[in-house]
Motif scaffolding. Sequence first.
Motif, mmCIF file in Angstrom:
data_model
loop_
_atom_site.group_PDB
_atom_site.id
_atom_site.type_symbol
_atom_site.label_atom_id
_atom_site.label_comp_id
_atom_site.label_asym_id
_atom_site.label_seq_id
_atom_site.Cartn_x
_atom_site.Cartn_y
_atom_site.Cartn_z
ATOM 1 N N SER A 306 52.939 51.123 37.985
ATOM 2 C CA SER A 306 52.665 52.208 38.926
ATOM 3 C C SER A 306 52.675 51.653 40.336
ATOM 4 O O SER A 306 52.708 50.451 40.540
ATOM 5 N N ASP A 307 52.546 52.566 41.287
ATOM 6 C CA ASP A 307 52.565 52.173 42.683
ATOM 7 C C ASP A 307 51.132 51.872 43.116
ATOM 8 O O ASP A 307 50.539 52.636 43.863
ATOM 9 N N SER A 308 50.567 50.781 42.630
ATOM 10 C CA SER A 308 49.181 50.461 42.940
ATOM 11 C C SER A 308 49.082 49.084 43.576
ATOM 12 O O SER A 308 49.681 48.132 43.096
ATOM 13 N N ALA A 309 48.312 49.008 44.655
ATOM 14 C CA ALA A 309 48.112 47.729 45.344
ATOM 15 C C ALA A 309 46.719 47.165 45.075
ATOM 16 O O ALA A 309 46.314 46.178 45.669
ATOM 17 N N THR A 310 45.973 47.802 44.191
ATOM 18 C CA THR A 310 44.603 47.373 43.892
ATOM 19 C C THR A 310 44.583 46.620 42.557
ATOM 20 O O THR A 310 45.611 46.537 41.873
ATOM 21 N N PRO A 311 43.423 46.074 42.175
ATOM 22 C CA PRO A 311 43.379 45.339 40.896
ATOM 23 C C PRO A 311 43.643 46.210 39.676
ATOM 24 O O PRO A 311 43.846 45.683 38.586
ATOM 25 N N ILE A 312 43.611 47.519 39.837
ATOM 26 C CA ILE A 312 43.875 48.413 38.704
ATOM 27 C C ILE A 312 45.377 48.651 38.627
ATOM 28 O O ILE A 312 45.974 49.245 39.522
ATOM 29 N N GLN A 313 46.005 48.131 37.560
ATOM 30 C CA GLN A 313 47.463 48.188 37.408
ATOM 31 C C GLN A 313 47.811 48.890 36.102
ATOM 32 O O GLN A 313 47.991 48.255 35.060
ATOM 33 N N PRO A 314 47.906 50.227 36.125
ATOM 34 C CA PRO A 314 48.204 50.935 34.879
ATOM 35 C C PRO A 314 49.672 50.798 34.474
ATOM 36 O O PRO A 314 50.553 50.721 35.334
ATOM 37 N N LEU A 315 49.898 50.730 33.180
ATOM 38 C CA LEU A 315 51.268 50.811 32.646
ATOM 39 C C LEU A 315 51.368 52.145 31.923
ATOM 40 O O LEU A 315 50.742 52.346 30.876
ATOM 41 N N LEU A 316 52.143 53.055 32.479
ATOM 42 C CA LEU A 316 52.226 54.408 31.917
ATOM 43 C C LEU A 316 53.177 54.423 30.732
ATOM 44 O O LEU A 316 54.392 54.483 30.895
ATOM 45 N N LEU A 317 52.596 54.349 29.541
ATOM 46 C CA LEU A 317 53.416 54.331 28.324
ATOM 47 C C LEU A 317 53.568 55.727 27.749
ATOM 48 O O LEU A 317 54.284 55.923 26.772
ATOM 49 N N ASP A 318 52.846 56.705 28.322
ATOM 50 C CA ASP A 318 52.931 58.123 27.959
ATOM 51 C C ASP A 318 52.392 58.427 26.567
ATOM 52 O O ASP A 318 51.465 59.204 26.410
ATOM 53 N N GLU A 349 49.510 61.440 29.641
ATOM 54 C CA GLU A 349 49.449 60.336 30.608
ATOM 55 C C GLU A 349 48.687 59.127 30.067
ATOM 56 O O GLU A 349 48.039 58.401 30.815
ATOM 57 N N ALA A 350 48.774 58.923 28.763
ATOM 58 C CA ALA A 350 48.119 57.760 28.171
ATOM 59 C C ALA A 350 48.692 56.486 28.786
ATOM 60 O O ALA A 350 49.852 56.457 29.183
ATOM 61 N N ARG A 351 47.870 55.487 28.864
ATOM 62 C CA ARG A 351 48.308 54.273 29.570
ATOM 63 C C ARG A 351 47.527 53.045 29.118
ATOM 64 O O ARG A 351 46.434 53.154 28.561
ATOM 65 N N LEU A 352 48.118 51.893 29.383
ATOM 66 C CA LEU A 352 47.344 50.661 29.337
ATOM 67 C C LEU A 352 46.771 50.481 30.733
ATOM 68 O O LEU A 352 47.489 50.565 31.722
ATOM 69 N N ARG A 353 45.477 50.260 30.795
ATOM 70 C CA ARG A 353 44.856 50.015 32.095
ATOM 71 C C ARG A 353 44.575 48.522 32.196
ATOM 72 O O ARG A 353 43.672 48.004 31.554
ATOM 73 N N ILE A 354 45.417 47.860 32.981
ATOM 74 C CA ILE A 354 45.293 46.421 33.181
ATOM 75 C C ILE A 354 44.519 46.192 34.465
ATOM 76 O O ILE A 354 44.819 46.811 35.489
ATOM 77 N N THR A 355 43.514 45.334 34.418
ATOM 78 C CA THR A 355 42.785 45.018 35.650
ATOM 79 C C THR A 355 42.844 43.518 35.890
ATOM 80 O O THR A 355 42.757 42.721 34.954
ATOM 81 N N LEU A 356 43.012 43.174 37.146
ATOM 82 C CA LEU A 356 43.122 41.770 37.518
ATOM 83 C C LEU A 356 41.838 41.308 38.193
ATOM 84 O O LEU A 356 41.103 42.105 38.773
ATOM 85 N N SER A 357 41.598 40.009 38.091
ATOM 86 C CA SER A 357 40.405 39.424 38.691
ATOM 87 C C SER A 357 40.803 38.172 39.468
ATOM 88 O O SER A 357 41.830 37.548 39.185
ATOM 89 N N ALA A 358 39.959 37.833 40.429
ATOM 90 C CA ALA A 358 40.193 36.606 41.205
ATOM 91 C C ALA A 358 40.123 35.381 40.305
ATOM 92 O O ALA A 358 40.658 34.319 40.636
ATOM 93 N N LYS A 359 39.477 35.518 39.157
ATOM 94 C CA LYS A 359 39.274 34.369 38.277
ATOM 95 C C LYS A 359 40.425 34.143 37.306
ATOM 96 O O LYS A 359 40.463 33.127 36.614
ATOM 97 N N HIS A 360 41.366 35.088 37.210
ATOM 98 C CA HIS A 360 42.531 34.830 36.355
ATOM 99 C C HIS A 360 43.381 33.728 36.982
ATOM 100 O O HIS A 360 43.572 33.697 38.198
ATOM 101 N N SER A 361 43.913 32.852 36.142
ATOM 102 C CA SER A 361 44.849 31.835 36.633
ATOM 103 C C SER A 361 46.264 32.384 36.469
ATOM 104 O O SER A 361 46.482 33.381 35.767
ATOM 105 N N HIS A 362 47.220 31.756 37.102
ATOM 106 C CA HIS A 362 48.600 32.185 36.920
ATOM 107 C C HIS A 362 48.995 32.079 35.454
ATOM 108 O O HIS A 362 49.725 32.916 34.934
ATOM 109 N N SER A 363 48.500 31.084 34.769
ATOM 110 C CA SER A 363 48.899 30.959 33.362
ATOM 111 C C SER A 363 48.237 32.056 32.510
ATOM 112 O O SER A 363 48.807 32.503 31.522
ATOM 113 N N ASP A 364 47.045 32.530 32.907
ATOM 114 C CA ASP A 364 46.458 33.700 32.215
ATOM 115 C C ASP A 364 47.384 34.902 32.372
ATOM 116 O O ASP A 364 47.644 35.645 31.414
#
Length: 386
Positions: A306-318, A349-364
């Motif tokens: 989606s067009d999101s610039a925040t830590p909430i990154q939904p994937l709209l799988l419908d 509008e079912a979706r995976l709601r992915i959230t990012l954190s400052a503590k995730h590493s690139h490998s995570d």
Amino acid sequence: MPVSEAWQQRLTDARTDRQQAHRWRTRQVVKSNTLDFAGNDYLGLAQDPRVCEAQAEGARRYGAGAGASHLVSGHLEVHDALEDALAQWTGRERALLFSTGYMANLGVLQSLADRHTAIFQDRLNHASLIDGATLSGARLRRYHHRNSNDLARLLERSERQHKLVVSDGVFSMDGDVAEIATLAHVSQRHNAWLMIDDAHGVGVLGENGSGCAGGVTSQDVPILVGTLGKALGTAGAFVAGDAELIDHLIQFSRSYVYTTAQPPAIAAATLKALEIVQGEPEHRAQLNANIAYFRRAALPLGLPLSDSATPIQPLLLDSETRVMTWAARLAQQSIYVGAIRPPTVPNGEARLRITLSAKHSHSDIDRLLEGLNSCQREEAACHVTA
Ligand SMILES: *Cc1c(COP(=O)(O)O)cnc(C)c1O
């Protein structure tokens, strides 16, 4: 039919309905070795040893609980200090602590609105805001998502003397952000007050982390709600605004008056978390770097971002089936993402709601993307064989 049988039938009917819709929800006990892309601890403060120690020290000093409501004998100096710090942070005269964000929203709307009031809400607002409007008895109108023209149209048609416009700051399931300046402008033009619930913005957005409305005056956003259980890493919520508003809430908010005060140790931990948010902007910078990394790496995979610039990154799988299948497949790899279905989001509008954190590493994040990619490949393989 005997009474208990009637009740049993009611519960069975509700269960059957939900199960037939494939929407029966279950909880999972989260183990500590999982990779969490579902939570709201955006800065990792829930696990910060300094915050944990402040909580332990707070409990030793003040006890495990407040022992009473704020208006009786539960309002301790640490609560008062936290309210002062929150007011200063958000640039407001005062702030008032609530035990949860859900209760803050109920308390604000119930104490401000009545059947002579009209409340105007974004269609995608959080459930607690909708419930608060219902509880208040006000007339509730919902405008199209982030559509200030639709809002203006509804405001124009309203003849109620008191009008209240209510919006999430960052929308909790979409990650997009309300246009605060436009909302403030439209509200003022129609003599309406504006309330922003920035549960997902405080700690994350704004120059000092005070959210999407922290840098805006109380003239523009008279009622600002923030929660403490997300980026601040603890629990509870606050309302910030002019002294007169806060005094009104202390008198008339039933979810403030008739409940035990937040445990003082939580207030002590929150004070420490707030100090870190204000003094260490590097965590916000790291979070933003992680968001950018995720989006950059997800793009070539063709995932429905989606067009999101925040830590909430939904994937709209419908499709709800797809959402459940992908989430289960990721869980097998010990990766947790939110599987969000109606009624939390609109139908279709079912979706995976992915959230990012400052503590995730690139490998995570690489592991997450690899997992998502394997879900896609699996699907493609099924289509070929089918
Ligand atoms: C999480 C959330 C709430 C509720 O806050 P709690 O402290 O968890 O009760 C309220 N509003 C929004 C927008 C939220 O995302």
